[in-house]
Design a protein around this motif. Structure first.
Motif, mmCIF file in Angstrom:
data_model
loop_
_atom_site.group_PDB
_atom_site.id
_atom_site.type_symbol
_atom_site.label_atom_id
_atom_site.label_comp_id
_atom_site.label_asym_id
_atom_site.label_seq_id
_atom_site.Cartn_x
_atom_site.Cartn_y
_atom_site.Cartn_z
ATOM 1 N N VAL A 102 1.060 -1.601 -0.054
ATOM 2 C CA VAL A 102 -0.299 0.135 -0.250
ATOM 3 C C VAL A 102 0.734 1.464 -0.118
ATOM 4 N N ASN A 103 0.084 2.216 -0.465
ATOM 5 C CA ASN A 103 1.332 3.233 -0.824
ATOM 6 C C ASN A 103 0.353 4.491 -0.849
ATOM 7 N N ASP A 104 0.340 5.787 -1.079
ATOM 8 C CA ASP A 104 -0.416 7.282 -1.106
ATOM 9 C C ASP A 104 -1.072 6.648 -2.642
ATOM 10 N N THR A 105 -0.611 6.038 -3.167
ATOM 11 C CA THR A 105 -1.584 6.004 -5.066
ATOM 12 C C THR A 105 -2.565 4.911 -4.901
ATOM 13 N N ILE A 113 -4.766 -1.995 12.675
ATOM 14 C CA ILE A 113 -4.855 -2.124 11.944
ATOM 15 C C ILE A 113 -5.731 -0.437 11.286
ATOM 16 N N MET A 114 -6.520 -0.220 12.467
ATOM 17 C CA MET A 114 -6.678 1.219 11.619
ATOM 18 C C MET A 114 -5.927 2.349 12.166
ATOM 19 N N THR A 115 -4.586 2.339 13.171
ATOM 20 C CA THR A 115 -3.935 3.364 12.935
ATOM 21 C C THR A 115 -2.804 3.410 11.668
ATOM 22 N N ASP A 116 -2.869 2.466 10.959
ATOM 23 C CA ASP A 116 -2.131 2.265 10.059
ATOM 24 C C ASP A 116 -2.565 2.877 8.945
ATOM 25 N N PHE A 117 -4.721 2.597 8.815
ATOM 26 C CA PHE A 117 -5.719 3.584 7.908
ATOM 27 C C PHE A 117 -5.289 5.001 8.289
ATOM 28 N N GLY A 118 -5.072 5.479 9.458
ATOM 29 C CA GLY A 118 -5.423 6.641 10.287
ATOM 30 C C GLY A 118 -3.702 6.933 9.718
ATOM 31 N N LYS A 119 -2.680 6.601 9.899
ATOM 32 C CA LYS A 119 -1.580 6.814 8.915
ATOM 33 C C LYS A 119 -1.390 7.185 8.238
ATOM 34 N N LEU A 120 -1.627 5.768 6.906
ATOM 35 C CA LEU A 120 -1.408 6.223 4.724
ATOM 36 C C LEU A 120 -2.877 8.021 5.168
#
Length: 167
Positions: A45-48, A139-146
């Motif tokens: 996963v990346n910002d795109t 997991i949601m912490t990872d989504f929040g950082k993204l």
């Protein structure tokens, strides 16, 4: 099992505790597998990455966690049914689901001499749901950082050409 026999609390506690240990072990192994698969997908996963792919990853992860809990409750229901504590597998599973989730408002119950098993089922549910909750927070912490990276990228790029910047 004879309905009229005297309660044997030590037997109830040993029976329930042994199954609870199996359930918690299964949960640990399942959580680790689910977390490993999530991590293997997350490294790509990346910002795109398309939002639908992120949402699919989250849905699969949540579905896997739910399937793990359904498996664990089945692992509780089978010995209860096989021991003859509840005469039908469906009713045994229903009873376990109610106890495991601490809902406890159904019409099915264990024989009086085995009633200590119900709270042990609830203890295992509280423990495993808490563990699952902590995994979801991670997991949601990872989504929040993204999401923060994406928001910063949008801010740094500025408004699209041909639009008025906000005042």
């Amino acid at each position: 099992m004879d309905e009229g026999s005297a309660p044997k609390p030590v037997l109830e506690i040993v029976f329930g505790t042994l199954i609870m240990i199996v359930i918690i072990f299964v949960h640990g192994a399942g959580i680790r597998t689910i977390n490993q698969r999530f991590s293997e997908a997350w490294v790509h996963v990346n910002d795109t990455t398309a939002y639908w792919r992120l949402n699919l990853l989250l849905a699969v992860t949540i579905g896997s966690l739910a399937a793990l809990h359904f498996t664990e409750t089945l692992l509780w229901a089978i010995p209860i049914f096989l021991a003859g504590l509840i005469p039908s597998m469906r009713d045994s599973y229903y009873y376990v689901l109610e106890s495991y989730t601490t809902l406890g408002e159904g019409s099915i119950s264990l024989p009086d001499r085995w009633r200590l098993v119900g709270p042990i089922i609830a203890m295992s549910g509280l423990f495993t749901f808490g563990w699952t909750g902590s995994v979801l927070v991670s997991i949601m912490t990872d989504f929040g950082k993204l999401d923060k990276v994406r928001a910063k990228d949008l801010r740094d790029r500025g408004p699209p050409e041909g639009t008025d910047p906000e005042p």
